[in-house]
Design a protein around this motif. Structure first.
Motif, PDB file in Angstrom:
ATOM      1  N   ARG A  26       0.845  -1.190   0.000  1.00 22.09           N
ATOM      2  CA  ARG A  26       0.000   0.000   0.000  1.00 22.09           C
ATOM      3  C   ARG A  26       0.889   1.251   0.000  1.00 22.09           C
ATOM      4  O   ARG A  26       1.864   1.342   0.757  1.00 22.09           O
ATOM      5  N   MET A  27       0.568   2.196  -0.850  1.00 21.84           N
ATOM      6  CA  MET A  27       1.302   3.463  -0.892  1.00 21.84           C
ATOM      7  C   MET A  27       0.966   4.294   0.346  1.00 21.84           C
ATOM      8  O   MET A  27      -0.178   4.300   0.820  1.00 21.84           O
ATOM      9  N   ASN A  28       1.971   4.997   0.858  1.00 24.40           N
ATOM     10  CA  ASN A  28       1.752   5.968   1.927  1.00 24.40           C
ATOM     11  C   ASN A  28       1.732   7.357   1.289  1.00 24.40           C
ATOM     12  O   ASN A  28       2.784   7.934   1.015  1.00 24.40           O
ATOM     13  N   PRO A  29       0.548   7.904   1.006  1.00 20.08           N
ATOM     14  CA  PRO A  29       0.488   9.180   0.283  1.00 20.08           C
ATOM     15  C   PRO A  29       1.183  10.325   1.001  1.00 20.08           C
ATOM     16  O   PRO A  29       1.804  11.188   0.365  1.00 20.08           O
ATOM     17  N   LEU A  30       1.086  10.350   2.331  1.00 21.24           N
ATOM     18  CA  LEU A  30       1.689  11.455   3.078  1.00 21.24           C
ATOM     19  C   LEU A  30       3.205  11.468   2.905  1.00 21.24           C
ATOM     20  O   LEU A  30       3.823  12.534   2.781  1.00 21.24           O
ATOM     21  N   MET A  31       3.807  10.274   2.868  1.00 17.91           N
ATOM     22  CA  MET A  31       5.246  10.179   2.619  1.00 17.91           C
ATOM     23  C   MET A  31       5.586  10.641   1.204  1.00 17.91           C
ATOM     24  O   MET A  31       6.609  11.295   0.969  1.00 17.91           O
ATOM     25  N   VAL A  32       4.709  10.308   0.249  1.00 16.62           N
ATOM     26  CA  VAL A  32       4.912  10.731  -1.138  1.00 16.62           C
ATOM     27  C   VAL A  32       4.903  12.258  -1.238  1.00 16.62           C
ATOM     28  O   VAL A  32       5.758  12.865  -1.881  1.00 16.62           O
ATOM     29  N   TYR A  33       3.923  12.891  -0.597  1.00 21.29           N
ATOM     30  CA  TYR A  33       3.831  14.348  -0.667  1.00 21.29           C
ATOM     31  C   TYR A  33       5.043  15.018  -0.032  1.00 21.29           C
ATOM     32  O   TYR A  33       5.622  15.956  -0.605  1.00 21.29           O
ATOM     33  N   LEU A  34       5.413  14.543   1.133  1.00 19.71           N
ATOM     34  CA  LEU A  34       6.554  15.137   1.838  1.00 19.71           C
ATOM     35  C   LEU A  34       7.846  14.899   1.067  1.00 19.71           C
ATOM     36  O   LEU A  34       8.675  15.799   0.932  1.00 19.71           O
ATOM     37  N   GLY A  35       8.012  13.673   0.563  1.00 17.64           N
ATOM     38  CA  GLY A  35       9.207  13.369  -0.205  1.00 17.64           C
ATOM     39  C   GLY A  35       9.288  14.141  -1.507  1.00 17.64           C
ATOM     40  O   GLY A  35      10.372  14.464  -1.988  1.00 17.64           O
TER      41      GLY A  35
END
Length: 290
Positions: A155-164
């Motif tokens: 499962r993707m972690n969207p919050l990590m994607v945005y921050l990264g």
């Protein structure tokens, strides 16, 4: 579905989380127009494809401009809209399938540009409009029409994607918290840079997560959704990353960078330093091979 468009042939399922998001957006846009003493037409909603994308057709009351784009391309459309008129308030409405799958390649470029727009992501962990296929935020091993033997990718972690990717303002919310969600969207629209409000918006037909988000303390089930502690320093990028990496769904402001210059201000500064006026089109393309 909407008083202004009663013949529009689209229905959300009873209990869909998107109803709450729709109401929060309506209230946020109305409040912004009143506060800034500007017509609501100064706001533009750019919609993607999916259940969430149909929100652009269903706004009640005073009407912002609306663009229902193509799958996964809300950010390029928003980029063009904001670039053409930086004075517009541009709001993207999208879902986890539209934004994080086919649209995922556009997140980091616009975040690094610090495009001054707000993105509201309605995450139901599934492709709802096309009958329950696995999306990037569907859990590992979940059986769906496209993963009959269980989903094989994490499962993707969207919050990590945005921050990264470089997003400057990241908020995590729930569709059931309409007033706090309204305030979160208002704060994001007032922020001078790339802001994302990621909303858990359950799909009652294909992925009903209401009970899991709320929890059941009597039966020993802890809620996935947990309010962010008052001790969290939202200006600390590494605290935000650590919080996003924890299990569960944090609720509140994860990250807010204070030292931010929007993309259109960066462009204006660059042109001023180069001595290029907006009308000097030929200078902008000087030395370029077209």
């Amino acid at each position: 579905m909407a008083k202004r468009n009663p013949s529009y042939d689209f229905k959300w399922c009873p209990g869909c989380g998107d109803f709450g998001v729709k109401r929060a957006i309506e209230m946020a846009l109305t409040a912004r127009a009143s506060e800034k003493q500007e017509p609501i037409e100064n706001s533009v909603i750019v919609a993607g494809i999916g259940c969430s994308g149909n929100l652009v057709h269903l706004q009640e009351g005073p009407q912002p401009f609306g663009i229902h784009g193509i799958h996964g391309r809300t950010l390029p459309i928003a980029y063009g809209t904001k670039s053409a008129n930086p004075d517009l308030n541009v709001l993207v409405v999208t879902g986890d399938g539209d934004f994080l799958s086919i649209g995922g390649e556009h997140i980091a470029p616009q975040a690094r540009r610090n495009l001054d727009i707000t993105v509201v992501v309605m995450d139901n962990g599934i492709y709802g409009l096309t009958k329950g296929q696995a999306s990037p935020t569907t859990d590992l091993d979940e059986v769906t029409p496209t993963t009959k033997y269980g989903k094989l990718d994490d499962r993707m972690n969207p919050l990590m994607v945005y921050l990264g990717g470089g997003a400057r303002f990241v908020i995590s919310e729930l569709s059931t918290r309409i007033r706090p969600l309204q305030q979160a969207i208002e704060d994001a629209m007032n922020y001078p840079g790339f802001s994302i409000v990621h909303v858990q918006s359950p799909c009652t037909t294909y992925n009903d997560t209401y009970a899991a988000l709320k929890g059941d303390e009597e039966n020993g089930i802890k809620p996935l959704a947990q309010p962010i502690s008052d001790n969290h320093d939202a200006s600390d990028y590494f605290q935000a990353l650590a919080l996003a990496a924890q299990p569960g769904v944090p609720v509140g402001v994860l990250y807010r960078a204070d030292d931010t210059v929007p993309a259109h201000d960066r462009l204006t500064e660059a042109k001023q330093e180069a001595g290029i006026a907006d009308t000097d089109i030929e200078k902008l393309f000087d030395g370029m091979v077209i």
